[in-house]
Scaffold this active site. Structure first.
Site, PDB file in Angstrom:
ATOM      1  N   GLY A 200      40.982  18.038  41.560  1.00 40.73           N
ATOM      2  CA  GLY A 200      39.825  17.585  42.321  1.00 40.73           C
ATOM      3  C   GLY A 200      39.071  16.508  41.557  1.00 40.73           C
ATOM      4  O   GLY A 200      39.252  16.342  40.346  1.00 40.73           O
ATOM      5  N   CYS A 201      38.207  15.806  42.270  1.00 42.81           N
ATOM      6  CA  CYS A 201      37.481  14.705  41.633  1.00 42.81           C
ATOM      7  C   CYS A 201      36.478  15.238  40.611  1.00 42.81           C
ATOM      8  O   CYS A 201      36.432  14.785  39.470  1.00 42.81           O
ATOM      9  CB  CYS A 201      36.804  13.838  42.690  1.00 42.81           C
ATOM     10  SG  CYS A 201      35.824  14.730  43.900  1.00 42.81           S
TER      11      CYS A 201
END
Lengths: 345, 345, 345, 345
Positions: C148-149
């Protein structure tokens, strides 16, 4: 081949650095800056950390730190003249990003810029650096006068129509919108965040200094004197210029004829993208690139022709165009090192 | 006195709520919403938490929940018509914020809005709700058609000049820039943040539906048919419209004469601020207020006259103007409840 | 070599397209999209006009339109699983940008994502695609689960410290700020311009789905269970994540020791830029690039250690990292095709 | 009653002007400015055109141009001291918006502000101007030290919990995000548009000068010394502060108990809006108003308590709070003249 930059720490200078450190054939020989002398370039532009490991130097144009094939002058007008004179005397190629060599006539320069011109003899030698129109001349010259950002956005859509006499050049009304980076990097009452954010305003109505170079180039294409109304506006964004150009629609001028005209001039040009009549340009679609997107609309109801163009003011409107000029001057492919694609969003 | 709002949860509806809950003479009787029925208004608009302790209700216009002196219709065009007919039958005063009653001619409405008009007989009775121009008519009417946001910004600077025959109305080129709230509250590809941010674009060139109402009012003032070129642009901000209006400058029309004309029409008007020729308007200076700031410039070099105006599109361009209309219709002082000052920054 | 993209018209899909069409060794074989089937890709992303002359196709994973070396799945979680299963059965390498294969334990996935996992057997085979930490495993795997970011921005600064036992992992408080593009391209009440502009808010306090993958990777590095407080915030910008990480400063842990630790882990990593203690990261300095900038501060007064990191959420936080993973999986140099420099401003 | 303003042309001074010209009981006697002496106030702040028809004067505190009941000092710290001393000698009530009288201990002031204090005897007399906590003291004092913007946003949610011993004050981690107006109106490298736009950064980690006044007030409430980690961040917006406050959640402290505590302290306070646990604050919902919105979340999983608050930094964080203090000092209703509602969007 090698290039140097005078005035490397303004926005256009820094864009030149960014583009040139990725250029496959041209190496960056020096980056000049008076304000940041002895500082590592990446200390000024943190985006280039680890990528531009050069130190800013204060360069004497009569005694360049290294032999170079070309020098970019990214200095304010008036200051630029003096440096260019010294470089030209040594036979060094120059792309000048200031306004000092854009106008053919000394008197027009002195009137609009309110300053004497010190090298009127160079005005004749300088080529107006709009590569889509002066490619052949640029290949031969040692002095390219890089166009202003607004002029680039306005001339590219208008020149073919005037050159082909499709429009008369009368009742020309141009409304441009620019991001804030055009006002430069130095803090001022004009570019402070809280002044610009959530705000739109017009400025310099009828007096903007880009007016004479637009009129000069349009007049040359039209073969007669063209006068226009140019109103720039500041909008709350970093980059981008959108120009909306309105003029009377001549009888019989169809959107199809416009398309034919544009294609004849621009289909083979690497950085012009013709959007036609169905899609309208938006500045974000060219941000970070050397593209100019152009659209047109013949409004029969009102009897007007409307052109819309967009560019990134710091690239196609400045440093990208300058590198495109350099490529032509050095005999390299026009588009070399300019393939950066816009990111979205 | 009491007012109700049909369609209270769009941006213009919510601005009506905000203004009316602070109005000294008018009480808010009901806030209608189909989508948010039974929800507390402050659950939809958190800015009004603790200040607008009303619950949204779905209102049948034939059976209003409470007796009111006036109803605001802040509904989409076409939907509005039907409600207004039902309210008018009961003799209830209406300020309609849609486009349904702005155009005098049914055929023009049907052509531009591509929908039949169900109450052509009301078109005659409706007064175009530009309070600076129709104050007397508004005091008498039971149906005010609130102008569009762009038209308000364009008519206020142009009407005096046409009325006094200072300009001809020919070669009229208008370039407007609007914040995003004009596109409404509903999420769409057009108003998503990453589409709008760092972006400028033109839209609806030659086809925007505000065109006919601008031309209608200009033609009435000029006493002849006026056609114009109107190009709206979307800029990355919440609120505000700036209109730049260009036309040929007639011989002998000086900035002083323009000033005299504007002062004669507007000096006593509470919400018009004349900036003259030295200061240029900016949208931020009117944000959150009912002001319209106007400037003008006679450009002798190019032979054009340039007008620039700014408004807050949701207030002077919509809900503030609607309350100003209400005040006139109810015999209250025109500016009552509309004294909010813009914040800066 | 050839790559295909499932789900090419979301923001991460489009970034994959932009990066891959410039990649020197990998050719883009197909771009899949259900919503835009049969449409030219450049009609969806006008920034790529003239540069991505492909037509979107709706791809059946069991019957790919062309033989490819790798497929990127840029689809929502849960939908991705099914495609990945079918691709893995054919032995095709996959970089999955969804959350479906990031968590080692099926139960944790099912609890946080509230949906059954259809391919628990693949969880073991999948490698967590953080290239700075799992380069060797990525070279061998056929399934990379792209992080994920937020996790990318948090793990990169924290992992070395936990791995080396320089900090305990207790009282870990993480406050992240993200641009709006992280919420995806589809219009919603959350990402409408007028909701986001001039606004900051926290969301998903204590419940954000990136929490378990951060804790999983920190726990592995620390050799014990790590729990943290993660609060994401939405700020008005397109791109960028800044994470501020606070924890108690152990006795004797100096900034010098921190520097040594970071250099040992990251000095040779092409996309990590260590800013040290004097410069603080800013998201703009990495926008459009695959860089992660990291700074640290030992605050003796308060007894805390503070780490700050920035990434471009769509590049190092998603598609750039995915291409970096692809490079490793295909035996190419890790940084190939990822040299885009941030523009400024 | 009459008030004067020293330093009226900075952002906080101009907000005082805007609020006071609409105040029903207090008249503005003079607006002081050295930089804009003799200029009409509306020439500096075009938002107030036609509304603030005063001319800026340069005021000698020993010889005020008019007899006033109260003076606001909106000057930088250190400069403020000298003016306040002279005003206090004459017995004139002062609300000082600088930091000069916020700290009880001279040594703490001198250490954090790195400047000698010239009037230590006034430190005892000054009341910390947080009206929700010191209303009684403010009614009696002649010198109110208006809190900093960050402290206001942090103290309002924290003080009740420490006062009631619901939390210990240990491991307190505070992450604040502010709009740019907090950096003042003067152009600088920090607040230029292109530096701030599309950017987030942390600054002054562990060294921000608001730290000691937060710790002072928390320590007083807790009855013991409280130390905290405070990290401010700059986000691209004009106005607003959001503070995210994390600390360990004591055994047995439920969200219900938190609600009871907050209601006991704040239910009757006109400008505190308790959002509870279901709605999260956003800065836009308080912009332009004197409100402070507060929410809380007990995260049992991680064992932490999270508080979130928002204010408009120029109003509740500065000039609005100053007028609230003035009201108390002059015996007026606390909320008088402060009823401005936030606009949306």
């Amino acid at each position: 081949m090698k290039a140097g930059i005078l005035g490397s720490t303004g926005y256009t200078g820094a864009e030149l650095v960014r583009i040139l450190i990725q250029h496959p054939e041209v190496e960056l020989a020096f980056v000049d800056s008076r304000s940041y002398e002895h500082q590592p370039f990446e200390a000024v532009y943190s985006n280039l950390k680890g990528q531009a490991e050069m130190t800013a130097v204060s360069v004497d144009p009569e005694n360049l730190p290294e032999k170079v094939d070309i020098v970019f002058c990214a200095l304010p007008h008036r200051i630029s003249q003096h440096k260019v004179i010294l470089l030209q005397r040594q036979g060094i190629r120059v792309v000048d990003l200031s306004a000092d060599f854009r106008l053919d006539q000394q008197s027009v320069y002195e009137q609009w810029y309110n300053t004497p011109h010190e090298a009127p003899e160079l005005l004749e030698k300088a080529v107006y650096g709009l590569p889509e129109w002066y490619a052949e001349e640029l290949k031969e010259t040692r002095l390219a006068a890089n166009p202003g950002c607004f002029p680039t956005s306005i001339l590219l859509p208008l020149l073919p129509l005037l050159k082909e006499n499709l429009v008369t050049g009368e009742h020309l009304v141009i409304d441009s919108k620019t991001g804030v980076s055009g006002a430069g990097r130095g803090p001022s009452a004009v570019n402070v965040f809280s002044q610009v954010n959530e705000n739109v305003r017009a400025y310099g109505i009828g007096t903007h200094r880009h007016t004479p170079e637009i009129e000069q180039e349009l007049s040359k294409a039209a073969g007669k004197s063209v006068t226009l109304q140019f109103t720039p506006h500041l909008v709350p964004m970093d980059r981008g210029i959108l120009s909306t150009i309105v003029m009377p629609l001549p009888e019989g001028l169809t959107e199809r004829k416009l398309q034919d005209c544009y294609q004849a001039y621009y289909d083979h040009k690497p950085f012009i993208r013709l959007l036609g009549t169905d899609t309208l340009p938006e500045t974000k679609a060219v941000r970070g690139s050397n593209f100019c997107d152009i659209a047109w609309k013949a409004d029969r109801r009102s009897g007007n022709l409307i052109l819309v163009s967009v560019i990134d003011n710091l690239i196609k409107g400045s440093s990208g165009e300058a590198v495109q000029n350099m490529n032509l001057m050095l005999g390299l492919p026009e588009e070399m090192g300019l393939h950066h694609l816009p990111i979205w969003p």
